[in-house]
Design a protein around this motif. Structure first.
Motif, PDB file in Angstrom:
ATOM      1  N   TYR A   1      52.534  34.662  56.482  1.00  0.00           N
ATOM      2  CA  TYR A   1      52.561  34.909  55.127  1.00  0.00           C
ATOM      3  C   TYR A   1      52.851  36.487  54.718  1.00  0.00           C
ATOM      4  CZ  TYR A   1      50.257  30.604  54.080  1.00  0.00           C
ATOM      5  OH  TYR A   1      50.260  28.965  53.911  1.00  0.00           O
ATOM      6  N   ALA A   2      53.021  37.063  55.708  1.00  0.00           N
ATOM      7  CA  ALA A   2      53.235  38.739  55.468  1.00  0.00           C
ATOM      8  C   ALA A   2      53.881  39.463  56.632  1.00  0.00           C
ATOM      9  CB  ALA A   2      51.934  39.404  55.258  1.00  0.00           C
ATOM     10  N   ILE A   3      54.640  40.455  56.333  1.00  0.00           N
ATOM     11  CA  ILE A   3      55.576  41.454  57.088  1.00  0.00           C
ATOM     12  C   ILE A   3      54.814  42.736  57.151  1.00  0.00           C
ATOM     13  CG2 ILE A   3      57.684  42.116  57.517  1.00  0.00           C
ATOM     14  CD1 ILE A   3      57.856  39.414  58.023  1.00  0.00           C
ATOM     15  N   PRO A   4      54.346  43.174  58.278  1.00  0.00           N
ATOM     16  CA  PRO A   4      54.182  44.477  58.424  1.00  0.00           C
ATOM     17  C   PRO A   4      55.122  45.602  57.961  1.00  0.00           C
ATOM     18  CG  PRO A   4      53.526  43.188  60.272  1.00  0.00           C
ATOM     19  CD  PRO A   4      54.450  42.378  59.508  1.00  0.00           C
ATOM     20  N   TYR A   5      54.829  46.555  57.304  1.00  0.00           N
ATOM     21  CA  TYR A   5      55.369  47.447  56.643  1.00  0.00           C
ATOM     22  C   TYR A   5      54.994  49.047  57.254  1.00  0.00           C
ATOM     23  CZ  TYR A   5      57.627  50.748  53.326  1.00  0.00           C
ATOM     24  OH  TYR A   5      58.228  51.766  52.806  1.00  0.00           O
ATOM     25  N   THR A   6      53.518  49.327  56.800  1.00  0.00           N
ATOM     26  CA  THR A   6      53.178  50.973  57.105  1.00  0.00           C
ATOM     27  C   THR A   6      51.337  50.650  57.665  1.00  0.00           C
ATOM     28  OG1 THR A   6      52.928  53.061  56.520  1.00  0.00           O
ATOM     29  CG2 THR A   6      52.475  51.234  54.635  1.00  0.00           C
ATOM     30  N   TYR A   7      51.163  51.842  58.336  1.00  0.00           N
ATOM     31  CA  TYR A   7      49.708  51.509  58.844  1.00  0.00           C
ATOM     32  C   TYR A   7      49.366  53.056  59.102  1.00  0.00           C
ATOM     33  CZ  TYR A   7      51.933  52.771  63.556  1.00  0.00           C
ATOM     34  OH  TYR A   7      52.438  53.263  64.579  1.00  0.00           O
ATOM     35  N   SER A   8      48.014  53.173  59.279  1.00  0.00           N
ATOM     36  CA  SER A   8      47.281  54.406  59.568  1.00  0.00           C
ATOM     37  C   SER A   8      46.076  53.911  60.633  1.00  0.00           C
ATOM     38  CB  SER A   8      46.840  55.197  58.432  1.00  0.00           C
ATOM     39  OG  SER A   8      46.426  56.362  58.722  1.00  0.00           O
TER      40      SER A   8
ATOM     41  N   SER B   1      62.184  53.346  55.713  1.00  0.00           N
ATOM     42  CA  SER B   1      60.887  53.737  56.521  1.00  0.00           C
ATOM     43  C   SER B   1      60.604  54.951  56.899  1.00  0.00           C
ATOM     44  CB  SER B   1      61.041  52.895  57.515  1.00  0.00           C
ATOM     45  OG  SER B   1      60.807  51.160  57.542  1.00  0.00           O
ATOM     46  N   ARG B   2      61.805  55.804  57.150  1.00  0.00           N
ATOM     47  CA  ARG B   2      61.615  57.226  57.522  1.00  0.00           C
ATOM     48  C   ARG B   2      61.285  57.976  56.160  1.00  0.00           C
ATOM     49  NH1 ARG B   2      66.107  57.813  60.211  1.00  0.00           N
ATOM     50  NH2 ARG B   2      65.119  56.913  62.022  1.00  0.00           N
ATOM     51  N   ALA B   3      61.674  57.721  55.015  1.00  0.00           N
ATOM     52  CA  ALA B   3      61.246  58.422  53.659  1.00  0.00           C
ATOM     53  C   ALA B   3      59.720  58.210  53.566  1.00  0.00           C
ATOM     54  CB  ALA B   3      61.750  57.744  52.753  1.00  0.00           C
ATOM     55  N   LEU B   4      59.065  57.103  53.912  1.00  0.00           N
ATOM     56  CA  LEU B   4      57.662  56.738  54.026  1.00  0.00           C
ATOM     57  C   LEU B   4      56.909  57.757  54.906  1.00  0.00           C
ATOM     58  CD1 LEU B   4      55.549  54.684  52.728  1.00  0.00           C
ATOM     59  CD2 LEU B   4      55.584  53.554  54.999  1.00  0.00           C
ATOM     60  N   THR B   5      57.486  57.836  56.189  1.00  0.00           N
ATOM     61  CA  THR B   5      56.693  58.907  56.820  1.00  0.00           C
ATOM     62  C   THR B   5      56.752  60.187  56.653  1.00  0.00           C
ATOM     63  OG1 THR B   5      56.920  57.049  58.699  1.00  0.00           O
ATOM     64  CG2 THR B   5      56.632  59.362  59.503  1.00  0.00           C
ATOM     65  N   GLU B   6      58.020  60.546  56.393  1.00  0.00           N
ATOM     66  CA  GLU B   6      58.189  62.086  55.906  1.00  0.00           C
ATOM     67  C   GLU B   6      57.302  62.373  54.525  1.00  0.00           C
ATOM     68  OE1 GLU B   6      62.391  62.156  55.761  1.00  0.00           O
ATOM     69  OE2 GLU B   6      62.771  62.267  57.881  1.00  0.00           O
ATOM     70  N   ARG B   7      57.600  61.684  53.686  1.00  0.00           N
ATOM     71  CA  ARG B   7      56.988  61.853  52.286  1.00  0.00           C
ATOM     72  C   ARG B   7      55.396  61.793  52.161  1.00  0.00           C
ATOM     73  NH1 ARG B   7      61.318  59.093  48.198  1.00  0.00           N
ATOM     74  NH2 ARG B   7      63.058  60.148  49.123  1.00  0.00           N
TER      75      ARG B   7
ATOM     76  N   GLY C   1      53.353  60.619  55.142  1.00  0.00           N
ATOM     77  CA  GLY C   1      52.508  61.158  56.334  1.00  0.00           C
ATOM     78  C   GLY C   1      52.119  59.863  56.974  1.00  0.00           C
ATOM     79  N   LEU C   2      52.628  58.733  56.530  1.00  0.00           N
ATOM     80  CA  LEU C   2      52.126  57.419  57.128  1.00  0.00           C
ATOM     81  C   LEU C   2      53.195  56.767  58.170  1.00  0.00           C
ATOM     82  CD1 LEU C   2      51.277  55.470  53.647  1.00  0.00           C
ATOM     83  CD2 LEU C   2      49.658  56.489  55.432  1.00  0.00           C
TER      84      LEU C   2
ATOM     85  N   GLU D   1      59.306  52.929  64.622  1.00  0.00           N
ATOM     86  CA  GLU D   1      59.350  54.010  65.792  1.00  0.00           C
ATOM     87  C   GLU D   1      57.994  54.147  65.917  1.00  0.00           C
ATOM     88  OE1 GLU D   1      62.056  56.844  64.066  1.00  0.00           O
ATOM     89  OE2 GLU D   1      60.891  57.013  62.181  1.00  0.00           O
ATOM     90  N   GLU D   2      57.491  54.704  67.126  1.00  0.00           N
ATOM     91  CA  GLU D   2      56.314  55.102  67.405  1.00  0.00           C
ATOM     92  C   GLU D   2      56.089  56.450  66.874  1.00  0.00           C
ATOM     93  OE1 GLU D   2      54.392  53.434  68.842  1.00  0.00           O
ATOM     94  OE2 GLU D   2      55.168  52.044  70.209  1.00  0.00           O
ATOM     95  N   PRO D   3      54.710  56.873  66.270  1.00  0.00           N
ATOM     96  CA  PRO D   3      54.469  57.950  65.701  1.00  0.00           C
ATOM     97  C   PRO D   3      54.237  59.037  66.739  1.00  0.00           C
ATOM     98  CG  PRO D   3      52.524  56.647  65.692  1.00  0.00           C
ATOM     99  CD  PRO D   3      53.655  55.654  66.391  1.00  0.00           C
ATOM    100  N   PRO D   4      54.770  60.351  66.337  1.00  0.00           N
ATOM    101  CA  PRO D   4      54.352  61.286  67.208  1.00  0.00           C
ATOM    102  C   PRO D   4      53.004  61.927  67.004  1.00  0.00           C
ATOM    103  CG  PRO D   4      55.558  62.297  65.397  1.00  0.00           C
ATOM    104  CD  PRO D   4      55.493  60.682  65.092  1.00  0.00           C
ATOM    105  N   GLY D   5      52.531  62.795  67.907  1.00  0.00           N
ATOM    106  CA  GLY D   5      51.459  63.484  67.639  1.00  0.00           C
ATOM    107  C   GLY D   5      50.160  63.068  68.470  1.00  0.00           C
ATOM    108  N   ALA D   6      50.247  61.640  68.962  1.00  0.00           N
ATOM    109  CA  ALA D   6      49.087  61.229  69.854  1.00  0.00           C
ATOM    110  C   ALA D   6      49.066  61.674  71.116  1.00  0.00           C
ATOM    111  CB  ALA D   6      49.085  59.564  69.750  1.00  0.00           C
ATOM    112  N   GLU D   7      47.899  62.110  71.903  1.00  0.00           N
ATOM    113  CA  GLU D   7      48.151  62.571  73.269  1.00  0.00           C
ATOM    114  C   GLU D   7      48.243  61.440  74.310  1.00  0.00           C
ATOM    115  OE1 GLU D   7      48.635  64.993  72.451  1.00  0.00           O
ATOM    116  OE2 GLU D   7      46.921  66.559  71.933  1.00  0.00           O
ATOM    117  N   LYS D   8      47.728  60.252  73.951  1.00  0.00           N
ATOM    118  CA  LYS D   8      47.988  58.967  74.476  1.00  0.00           C
ATOM    119  C   LYS D   8      47.949  57.733  73.683  1.00  0.00           C
ATOM    120  CE  LYS D   8      43.485  57.486  75.848  1.00  0.00           C
ATOM    121  NZ  LYS D   8      42.567  57.205  77.119  1.00  0.00           N
TER     122      LYS D   8
END
Length: 346
Positions: free
Chosen positions: A128-135, A290-296, A298-299, A304-311
């Motif tokens: 019923y749904a297609i994933p788009y963004t997450y936090s 999708s990249r605009a969502l991340t850049e504008r 911060g989501l 693509e895998e998000p940067p910044g997590a140590e593991k």
């Protein structure tokens, strides 16, 4: 005579733009701010020769109210988190969709295409749904005060950081955190487990500097009070905010996993043009969108895998909880310093 013959043609020419607009297709979106920016909407309209009407919402309550009106017939496509999607499926406000008709789903990371393993977005074998963004709601830590990244949620309770911990002021999330820290289901707390979870939250209240509500408030407190550890309810948005302000911070997903919200596209039961709704979903999964969502915003996006997590770590998508009202009532007592009864009535 010649003029009279030409008059119908002149009138038709003058009315042509209006007639074209009136007869063109219209996609009606019900979305959160940042999910349908004006320049991207214009690009979609130009590409498909359609109109797009965007209605913005600021809370799940508003989204529920708008979608419930007229049984979902006022909107074609919505963006909602998995817990809300599960609710809408139960209310028969959505229609199943076919991911194979949305080519760019093949661009997504596998964990966002393994639909049956994402709680809340499937029913009776249908998607019923297609994933788009997450936090994810990870831990932000001061690198000067941590020689290694925090490994566990229980770091929030560590007495060596007493008065240097920030947590979020939310009843449901905090009960989920405490239950997760005890190795239990964060969304289904058993009646006889509530006293222990409540005591754990009382201990958290004693260990924190305070409970924040807005990310800007948390950023100010972090800098002003040399905070060591922050529960990031707004996830990597808060990480970016602190880094942009010059803070030397890291981000960790604890070994127990991180609570996370996952917003998805879903087609309303009353959608006028399913193919056009699918086209928007497909458009949103193009790399530049999708990249605009991340850049504008911060989501994180699903390509693509998000940067910044140590593991890397497990993400625990939000689900409806056993009793929102009970959690809220207990949390208000905890926050005020009033000790709830050992056994609160269910």
């Amino acid at each position: 005579m010649t003029y009279l013959r030409l008059l119908p043609l002149i009138l038709l020419t003058m009315l042509a733009p209006a007639l074209t607009q009136a007869n063109s297709q219209t996609l009606r979106l019900l979305v959160w701010p940042g999910y349908a920016d004006a320049d991207l909407v214009e690009e979609f309209e130009s590409r498909h020769q359609v109109n797009v009407e965007v209605t913005l919402v600021g809370s799940d309550d508003v989204l529920r109210k708008k979608l419930a009106h007229n049984q979902g017939a006022d909107y074609d496509l919505i963006a909602a988190n998995t817990a809300e999607i599960e609710y809408y499926i139960g209310q028969q406000l959505l229609q199943p969709l076919q991911p194979t008709r949305i080519a760019n789903t093949t661009r997504q990371l596998w964990r966002f295409r393994d639909y049956q393993k994402i709680p809340g977005i499937t029913a009776a074998g249908q998607v019923y749904a297609i994933p788009y963004t997450y936090s994810d709601m990870g831990l932000i830590y001061d690198r000067k005060q941590f020689s290694t990244p925090p490994q566990s949620i229980t770091s929030l309770w560590d007495p060596q950081y007493r008065g240097k911990v920030l947590a979020f002021n939310a009843s449901s999330h905090n009960f989920s955190l405490a239950s997760l820290a005890r190795g239990r289901d964060p969304f289904r707390i058993a009646n006889n487990d509530f006293p222990q979870v409540t005591e754990q939250l009382i201990a958290l209240r004693r260990n924190v500097l305070t409970f924040y509500s807005l990310p800007e408030e948390a950023a100010d407190l972090f800098r002003e009070h040399s905070v060591a550890l922050l529960f990031a309810n707004y996830g990597r948005q808060q990480l970016k905010q602190l880094q942009d302000a010059g803070a030397d911070v890291g981000y960790a997903i604890p070994r127990e996993g991180a609570l996370a919200w996952l917003d998805c596209w879903a087609i309303s039961r009353g959608a006028q043009d399913v193919a056009l709704a699918e086209a928007w979903i497909n458009f949103s999964l193009e790399a530049h969108v999708s990249r605009a969502l991340t850049e504008r915003q911060g989501l994180s996006n699903t390509l693509e895998e998000p940067p910044g997590a140590e593991k890397p770590g497990q993400l625990i998508w939000l689900r409806p909880v056993e009793d929102d009202a009970r959690r809220a009532a207990l949390w208000q007592r905890i926050l005020s310093g009033e000790r709830p009864p050992l056994q609160e009535a269910p």
